[in-house]
Write a protein that holds these residues in place. Sequence first.
Motif, mmCIF file in Angstrom:
data_model
loop_
_atom_site.group_PDB
_atom_site.id
_atom_site.type_symbol
_atom_site.label_atom_id
_atom_site.label_comp_id
_atom_site.label_asym_id
_atom_site.label_seq_id
_atom_site.Cartn_x
_atom_site.Cartn_y
_atom_site.Cartn_z
ATOM 1 N N ASP A 151 0.839 -1.199 0.000
ATOM 2 C CA ASP A 151 0.000 0.000 0.000
ATOM 3 C C ASP A 151 0.870 1.244 0.000
ATOM 4 O O ASP A 151 1.841 1.339 0.772
ATOM 5 N N ARG A 152 0.513 2.196 -0.842
ATOM 6 C CA ARG A 152 1.272 3.440 -0.950
ATOM 7 C C ARG A 152 0.861 4.428 0.142
ATOM 8 O O ARG A 152 -0.302 4.458 0.563
ATOM 9 N N LEU A 153 1.815 5.247 0.556
ATOM 10 C CA LEU A 153 1.534 6.301 1.532
ATOM 11 C C LEU A 153 0.540 7.306 0.956
ATOM 12 O O LEU A 153 -0.288 7.859 1.675
ATOM 13 N N LEU A 154 0.606 7.517 -0.343
ATOM 14 C CA LEU A 154 -0.285 8.464 -1.007
ATOM 15 C C LEU A 154 -1.737 8.076 -0.830
ATOM 16 O O LEU A 154 -2.613 8.941 -0.717
ATOM 17 N N TRP A 155 -2.030 6.786 -0.788
ATOM 18 C CA TRP A 155 -3.417 6.317 -0.699
ATOM 19 C C TRP A 155 -4.037 6.606 0.659
ATOM 20 O O TRP A 155 -5.263 6.605 0.787
ATOM 21 N N THR A 156 -3.229 6.827 1.681
ATOM 22 C CA THR A 156 -3.770 7.053 3.024
ATOM 23 C C THR A 156 -4.229 8.493 3.233
ATOM 24 O O THR A 156 -4.910 8.772 4.211
ATOM 25 N N ILE A 157 -3.862 9.402 2.357
ATOM 26 C CA ILE A 157 -4.197 10.822 2.521
ATOM 27 C C ILE A 157 -5.611 11.063 2.024
ATOM 28 O O ILE A 157 -5.954 10.712 0.893
ATOM 29 N N ARG A 158 -6.420 11.673 2.848
ATOM 30 C CA ARG A 158 -7.855 11.741 2.578
ATOM 31 C C ARG A 158 -8.198 12.533 1.336
ATOM 32 O O ARG A 158 -9.117 12.174 0.588
ATOM 33 N N CYS A 159 -7.505 13.627 1.066
ATOM 34 C CA CYS A 159 -7.850 14.463 -0.084
ATOM 35 C C CYS A 159 -7.395 13.858 -1.396
ATOM 36 O O CYS A 159 -7.728 14.374 -2.473
ATOM 37 N N VAL A 160 -6.621 12.776 -1.353
ATOM 38 C CA VAL A 160 -6.193 12.078 -2.561
ATOM 39 C C VAL A 160 -7.238 11.025 -2.887
ATOM 40 O O VAL A 160 -7.446 10.084 -2.123
ATOM 41 N N THR A 161 -7.905 11.168 -4.018
ATOM 42 C CA THR A 161 -8.969 10.247 -4.395
ATOM 43 C C THR A 161 -8.663 9.501 -5.687
ATOM 44 O O THR A 161 -9.500 8.728 -6.155
ATOM 45 N N ALA A 162 -7.500 9.739 -6.288
ATOM 46 C CA ALA A 162 -7.161 9.107 -7.558
ATOM 47 C C ALA A 162 -5.696 8.698 -7.560
ATOM 48 O O ALA A 162 -4.889 9.213 -6.789
ATOM 49 N N CYS A 163 -5.367 7.752 -8.423
ATOM 50 C CA CYS A 163 -3.971 7.352 -8.624
ATOM 51 C C CYS A 163 -3.373 8.253 -9.700
ATOM 52 O O CYS A 163 -3.846 8.250 -10.845
ATOM 53 N N PRO A 164 -2.342 9.032 -9.389
ATOM 54 C CA PRO A 164 -1.781 9.942 -10.392
ATOM 55 C C PRO A 164 -1.060 9.211 -11.529
ATOM 56 O O PRO A 164 -0.883 9.770 -12.599
ATOM 57 N N LYS A 165 -0.680 7.976 -11.296
ATOM 58 C CA LYS A 165 0.064 7.227 -12.315
ATOM 59 C C LYS A 165 -0.856 6.629 -13.366
ATOM 60 O O LYS A 165 -0.539 6.618 -14.565
ATOM 61 N N HIS A 166 -2.012 6.129 -12.932
ATOM 62 C CA HIS A 166 -2.918 5.443 -13.858
ATOM 63 C C HIS A 166 -4.205 6.222 -14.122
ATOM 64 O O HIS A 166 -4.995 5.807 -14.971
ATOM 65 N N GLY A 167 -4.433 7.313 -13.389
ATOM 66 C CA GLY A 167 -5.597 8.144 -13.651
ATOM 67 C C GLY A 167 -6.921 7.528 -13.274
ATOM 68 O O GLY A 167 -7.972 7.964 -13.770
ATOM 69 N N CYS A 168 -6.930 6.517 -12.394
ATOM 70 C CA CYS A 168 -8.179 5.892 -11.961
ATOM 71 C C CYS A 168 -8.436 6.215 -10.496
ATOM 72 O O CYS A 168 -7.522 6.554 -9.745
ATOM 73 N N ARG A 169 -9.688 6.122 -10.112
ATOM 74 C CA ARG A 169 -10.066 6.441 -8.742
ATOM 75 C C ARG A 169 -9.646 5.335 -7.779
ATOM 76 O O ARG A 169 -9.696 4.147 -8.104
ATOM 77 N N LEU A 170 -9.239 5.759 -6.584
ATOM 78 C CA LEU A 170 -8.944 4.799 -5.540
ATOM 79 C C LEU A 170 -10.249 4.213 -5.034
ATOM 80 O O LEU A 170 -11.253 4.912 -4.922
ATOM 81 N N ILE A 171 -10.247 2.942 -4.718
ATOM 82 C CA ILE A 171 -11.454 2.288 -4.230
ATOM 83 C C ILE A 171 -11.168 1.626 -2.885
ATOM 84 O O ILE A 171 -10.032 1.258 -2.571
ATOM 85 N N TYR A 172 -12.222 1.506 -2.092
ATOM 86 C CA TYR A 172 -12.095 0.874 -0.782
ATOM 87 C C TYR A 172 -12.040 -0.644 -0.940
ATOM 88 O O TYR A 172 -12.567 -1.208 -1.908
ATOM 89 N N GLU A 173 -11.411 -1.280 0.025
ATOM 90 C CA GLU A 173 -11.354 -2.736 -0.001
ATOM 91 C C GLU A 173 -12.774 -3.289 0.072
ATOM 92 O O GLU A 173 -13.569 -2.879 0.908
ATOM 93 N N PRO A 174 -13.136 -4.231 -0.802
ATOM 94 C CA PRO A 174 -14.523 -4.737 -0.836
ATOM 95 C C PRO A 174 -14.881 -5.499 0.430
ATOM 96 O O PRO A 174 -14.066 -6.214 0.995
#
Length: 451
Positions: A151-174
Amino acid sequence: MRRAVPYPARPESWPTDYPPRSILFKTTPYGFDGETRENVVSFLRRISDAHGVLPRSLAYHIIVPTMGIPTQPSADLMADECYRLQLCGLGTKTEHWIALLNQLTSRSDLRILTLLPLKNLVSSYQLIEHANRFCPACYAEDEQAGRQKYDRLLWTIRCVTACPKHGCRLIYEPRVKGHSPLSFTVPGVSRIDGSSLSIVTSERAVANEVVVSRMVAELLEDISRISEQKASLLPDFLTHAADSLFDGKFAALARHLGLSKSQIHGWIHEGILPSLPGVIRIAYAFECTVADVLLGNMTRLRLRQCCNFTHGLFCLTRKAGYKTHRQEMLASLSTFIKWNPDADAQEAAHHLEISPKFLRENFPTHNVALVNAGRLHRQQIAQARRDAKDDAYEKTHFALAASGVYPSRRKVTKRLKALGIQLTFADERRARKKAAAASRKEYTVIDRLIA
């Protein structure tokens, strides 16, 4: 009383001219830039996998004993912290865990797996997300590269809602409602069926989400340079921006940033730390990096002509009910309370499209009534749920006894679990006492009839 366990620097027969041996395996954190840097919770989960134990077991038996926690319940609660993303934040608890992990792994660089370098620069309010989020494409790249998913540190930051590398939205674990999740193991594994989360599909993110994610990734990349800064130079940056671009008018500066003047005043004159979304908004509005804002670098200061964000600072929708006339709002509130006697203050504020704080300050009497009504309603629901569990336990208890089987606690709870009824330890103890009392009462009645 639990005491801190002093780990030896060198085990017996270890050569004195060799470096000390680490207590835990010296696992190497993944990631080399802001987009790919691993967070400390993921790092701890991978260490536990290397030792063949669950993360909480590793935390409870190795890390927590070094803290000198005096009671067993406190030690249990502290061990649970190994799963919480707040360990990636700015708190004192984060510093304590990082210091212990550095000591146990003989490392000195685990601080960069958290946001601790930003401690004196941004506010911790709404900084860390409460649940794990991920990018399936990043997990797929991990698998293709032959490394563990992390897991990336970037994903834990609340205002970050997308992956800057792939341009897709972050999703919660199902998750599946009513389904007990599997234990936490390494990242990237579904807690529903143990499958890889790299196969989960994600939708494309909008342009603003990707822009914000890239700005935060650049900040994490510059975090080593920012960590040397003892205090934020944001006040100097905003003052210079107001003087050079808005003729010294802070109201015009606040209007351009889409913020209130009181927020700008608090950041400049009252020593209030800005939120990370607020600093991002400033950097975007002046076409510079977040590090430039925090470090007071004004050489690249340029005014962006169009800087409209679709959401507020914390991606929360703005409420407009406060614009309603007070008498009309009071009439609507009275009608709502009349037709919804069990509603609480939160529900009433949502109905009026105002914040709970606005309701509390402008209608204190109604707010107190709503709080009491909501508390009473929750107590009634909780009591009804307890009574239903007690009734189910008692019926199962007597059903087993009638069939000639001794109704032990384990047998009763096993049958209830097969019916989908989950009992906590407190539920079991309470229900067992009631069932035993009812059983004694029944036998007393039978004895009287026989006599």
